[in-house]
Design an enzyme around this catalytic site. Structure first.
Site, PDB file in Angstrom:
ATOM      1  N   GLN A 154       0.808  -1.220   0.000  1.00  0.00           N
ATOM      2  CA  GLN A 154       0.000   0.000   0.000  1.00  0.00           C
ATOM      3  C   GLN A 154       0.836   1.262   0.000  1.00  0.00           C
ATOM      4  OE1 GLN A 154      -1.626  -1.138   3.989  1.00  0.00           O
ATOM      5  NE2 GLN A 154      -1.423   1.049   4.442  1.00  0.00           N
ATOM      6  N   CYS A 160      -5.218   0.338   3.565  1.00  0.00           N
ATOM      7  CA  CYS A 160      -5.288  -1.090   3.890  1.00  0.00           C
ATOM      8  C   CYS A 160      -6.683  -1.650   3.638  1.00  0.00           C
ATOM      9  CB  CYS A 160      -4.873  -1.327   5.332  1.00  0.00           C
ATOM     10  SG  CYS A 160      -5.820  -0.381   6.557  1.00  0.00           S
ATOM     11  N   HIS A 298      -6.378  -1.451  11.412  1.00  0.00           N
ATOM     12  CA  HIS A 298      -5.737  -1.980  10.204  1.00  0.00           C
ATOM     13  C   HIS A 298      -6.602  -3.099   9.638  1.00  0.00           C
ATOM     14  CE1 HIS A 298      -2.593  -2.763   7.368  1.00  0.00           C
ATOM     15  NE2 HIS A 298      -2.322  -3.969   7.836  1.00  0.00           N
ATOM     16  N   ASN A 319      -0.924  -9.528   4.497  1.00  0.00           N
ATOM     17  CA  ASN A 319      -0.850  -8.095   4.782  1.00  0.00           C
ATOM     18  C   ASN A 319      -0.576  -7.327   3.493  1.00  0.00           C
ATOM     19  OD1 ASN A 319      -0.900  -5.763   6.300  1.00  0.00           O
ATOM     20  ND2 ASN A 319       0.842  -6.271   7.572  1.00  0.00           N
TER      21      ASN A 319
END
Length: 372
Positions: A154, A160, A298, A319
Site C-alpha cells: 500500500q 489497507c 488496520h 498483509n
C-alpha cells in the site's frame, strides 16, 4: 549527557545480544538479517548497520538533520528488537529491522494505519450477519488453491481497507470463475466517496461501492499510485460481486467463513506487529484483554488456518506492506485463543463478499454463496 546514556544502553544491549545470539538460532534466521552482532557493538558499527539498512531499503533523506533524526529512531527501534527477541519464547513471533525501522510508532500509525469506521458501518449496513458452524477441514490454505494474488504494497497511504477488500473479492471471484484476477485498489481509493482514500476506510463500504458500481476494474486497467487521484470513470468493470456478509463475533463462525473463502478482517496493530519479521506465531502479548475493547486500526485478509507442530492453532494472514515485512508479507496469528475477541480483535470485524455462479444467476438453481 542523555545522548551518551542512550548510546551506552544500546551498545550494552548489542553486546548482550552478541553473547546470547547462539541460543536464538542461526544468524540467517535472526530478524536482524545479514548483520554480525559482534561488529555492531560500537557507534561506528551502529552507523555502518544504519548505512547498510538505508541501502537495502533504498531510503533517501532530504538533509543531514533528517538523517540524524532517523538514525536516533533507528537505534531506539534496534534496542527494542533486541530486547523483545531476547525475552520471546521459542514459538513466539520475532521482530526485526524492516522498512519501518527509522520511524517512531506514532509516525508509522499516522501514515500506514487507518481509522476503519467499523462502528459506523454496523449502524448503516444492510449486510446479513451469519453464524457459520458447519464442518470444516483441519487446515486450509487458499494460497495453494489459486485464489490469492501475490503480496501487494500500500506504500505511504492508509489504504489497507482497499487491499483487504480487493483480496477478498479476488478470492471469491477466482473460486467461482476459476480465474485469478488482480483487482484495482486505486479505483476504490479514487472513486469510493464513502471511504476516505489514504486517510481511512472500511472493506464493507468498499464492497457496497463495487455492488452499486456494478463492478470493479483490474489492477492492470487501473494501476495503484499510492495516493488519491481523480476518479477515472471510463474503465471496464471486469469483476462483480452480488453482496457481502458479516461474520458473527465468535471464532467458530470465523473458522467456518475462512473454510469457504478468503475473509477480510480488522485488527489492532501494536508496535511489535509493525516490526514483525520472520518466523513464529503472533500471539498479541500486548493486545487488549477487555472484551469491550473492539478497536481496530488496520485491515488484513485471512487466507487460511492451521496448527503448528507444537500444537498452536493459527490464522494465515495476508498483509499489504510488501514482501519485506513479516514472513514474505504474511503473518501467522494465533487462534483458538482465550481472548473472546481473538488476538488483537481479529474475531470482531470479519466480512466476506458473495458471488453466485452463472447458473445460479439465471435462476436455474436455488444456490447460496459459492463454497467448498
Amino acid at each position: 549527557m542523555g545522548g551518551l546514556k542512550v548510546e551506552f544502553t544500546i551498545i550494552f544491549i548489542l553486546g548482550f545480544f552478541s553473547m546470547i545470539s547462539l541460543n536464538l538460532g542461526q544468524p540467517n534466521e535472526y530478524p536482524i538479517v545479514d548483520y554480525d552482532p559482534d561488529k555492531i557493538v560500537s557507534q561506528e558499527g551502529l552507523a555502518l548497520l544504519f548505512e547498510r539498512w538505508i541501502e537495502k531499503h533504498e531510503k533517501v533523506y532530504t538533509s543531514s538533520e533528517e538523517k540524524e533524526k532517523r538514525f536516533k529512531i533507528f537505534q531506539s527501534n534496534l534496542a527494542y528488537v533486541i530486547d523483545w527477541n531476547s525475552k520471546r519464547k521459542p514459538s513466539d513471533h520475532r521482530v526485526g529491522l524492516n522498512q519501518f525501522s527509522d520511524m517512531s510508532f506514532d509516525e508509522f500509525s499516522e501514515i500506514y494505519l487507518s481509522k476503519l469506521n467499523l462502528e459506523e458501518d454496523i449502524l448503516e449496513a444492510r449486510a446479513e450477519t451469519v453464524n457459520l458452524t458447519c464442518s470444516y477441514p483441519s487446515s486450509v490454505d487458499w494460497r495453494n488453491k489459486g485464489v490469492v494474488t501475490p503480496i501487494k504494497n500500500q506504500g505511504s497511504c492508509g489504504s489497507c481497507w482497499a487491499f483487504s477488500a480487493t483480496g477478498a473479492m479476488e478470492g471469491i471471484n477466482a473460486k467461482v470463475t476459476k480465474k485469478l484476477v488482480s483487482l484495482s485498489e486505486q479505483q476504490l481509493v479514487d472513486c469510493d466517496k464513502k471511504n476516505n482514500g489514504c486517510a481511512s476506510g472500511s472493506y464493507d463500504r468498499a464492497f457496497q461501492w463495487v455492488i452499486k458500481n456494478k463492478g470493479i476494474a483490474t489492477e492492470a486497467q487501473y494501476p495503484y499510485l499510492g495516493r488519491k487521484a481523480t476518479c477515472r470513470t471510463k474503465v471496464n468493470k471486469a469483476v462483480t460481486i452480488d453482496g457481502y456478509k458479516r461474520v458473527a463475533r465468535n471464532e467458530k463462525s470465523l473458522l467456518g467463513a475462512v473454510a469457504q473463502q478468503p475473509v477480510s478482517a480488522g485488527i489492532l496493530v501494536l508496535k511489535d506487529f509493525a516490526m514483525f519479521r520472520g518466523s513464529g506465531i503472533y500471539k498479541g502479548r500486548n493486545c487488549p484483554t477487555n472484551s469491550y475493547n473492539t478497536t481496530a486500526n488496520h485491515a488484513v485478509l485471512i487466507v487460511g488456518y492451521g496448527t503448528s507442530k507444537d500444537g498452536t492453532d493459527y490464522w494465515i494472514v495476508k498483509n499489504s506492506w510488501g514482501t519485506k515485512w513479516g514472513n514474505s508479507g504474511y503473518v501467522k496469528i494465533a487462534r483458538n485463543h482465550k481472548l473472546r475477541n481473538g488476538v488483537c480483535n481479529i474475531n470482531v470485524w470479519a466480512s466476506f463478499p458473495t458471488k453466485r455462479t452463472h447458473i445460479q444467476r439465471k435462476g436455474l438453481t436455488e444456490g447460496s454463496v459459492a463454497s467448498l
